[in-house]
Design a protein around this motif. Structure first.
Motif, short mmCIF file in Angstrom:
data_model
loop_
_atom_site.label_atom_id
_atom_site.label_comp_id
_atom_site.label_asym_id
_atom_site.label_seq_id
_atom_site.Cartn_x
_atom_site.Cartn_y
_atom_site.Cartn_z
N THR A 166 99.83 -11.17 57.92
CA THR A 166 99.98 -11.64 59.29
C THR A 166 98.84 -11.11 60.15
OG1 THR A 166 102.38 -11.77 59.09
CG2 THR A 166 101.48 -11.64 61.32
N LEU A 167 98.13 -12.03 60.79
CA LEU A 167 96.99 -11.68 61.64
C LEU A 167 97.33 -11.74 63.12
CD1 LEU A 167 94.33 -13.74 59.68
CD2 LEU A 167 94.85 -11.31 59.45
N SER A 168 98.29 -12.57 63.48
CA SER A 168 98.74 -12.70 64.86
C SER A 168 100.18 -13.19 64.82
CB SER A 168 97.85 -13.70 65.61
OG SER A 168 98.23 -13.79 66.96
N SER A 169 101.01 -12.69 65.72
CA SER A 169 102.41 -13.12 65.73
C SER A 169 102.94 -13.19 67.15
CB SER A 169 103.27 -12.17 64.88
OG SER A 169 103.25 -10.87 65.45
N GLY A 170 104.03 -13.90 67.29
CA GLY A 170 104.69 -14.04 68.58
C GLY A 170 106.13 -14.44 68.39
#
Length: 105
Positions: A15-19
């Motif tokens: 995971t490089l970016s999450s929200g």
């Protein structure tokens, strides 16, 4: 509680970016409202772009292909007949700040 989570992953699954999106009123456009919450089969819960925290940071990512993953009701806070169809994965191409969906073959 997180009702909807999303992530941008590299080819290894990292995971490089999450929200996430927090639920406050889950309703579709047919039979549900904020007093009687739910989503009918084939319908959706819609929020405009003005709502906070509905984004993934991609500013520092190099151009390339990534996997976008979205999971609805990951904590199973809402009862469902089937939780198996709550995950969506799509390939995307990022170039600068542009994101393009890669069509499935």
């Amino acid at each position: 509680e997180k009702f909807y989570t999303y992530a941008l992953k590299d080819s290894t699954g990292k995971t490089l970016s999450s929200g996430s999106k927090r639920a406050w009123c889950i309703m579709d456009h047919s039979r549900f409202n904020c007093d009687y919450q739910g989503i009918s089969i084939g319908d959706h819960d819609e929020y405009g772009t003005q709502e906070h925290c509905q984004f993934l940071l991609i500013d520092d990512l190099p151009d390339g292909e990534y996997m976008f993953e979205a999971i609805i009701n990951p904590s199973r806070i809402f009862d469902e007949d089937n939780f198996d169809d709550n995950k969506l994965t799509k390939r995307v191409k990022i170039q600068g700040l542009d994101v393009e969906l890669i069509k499935e073959k």
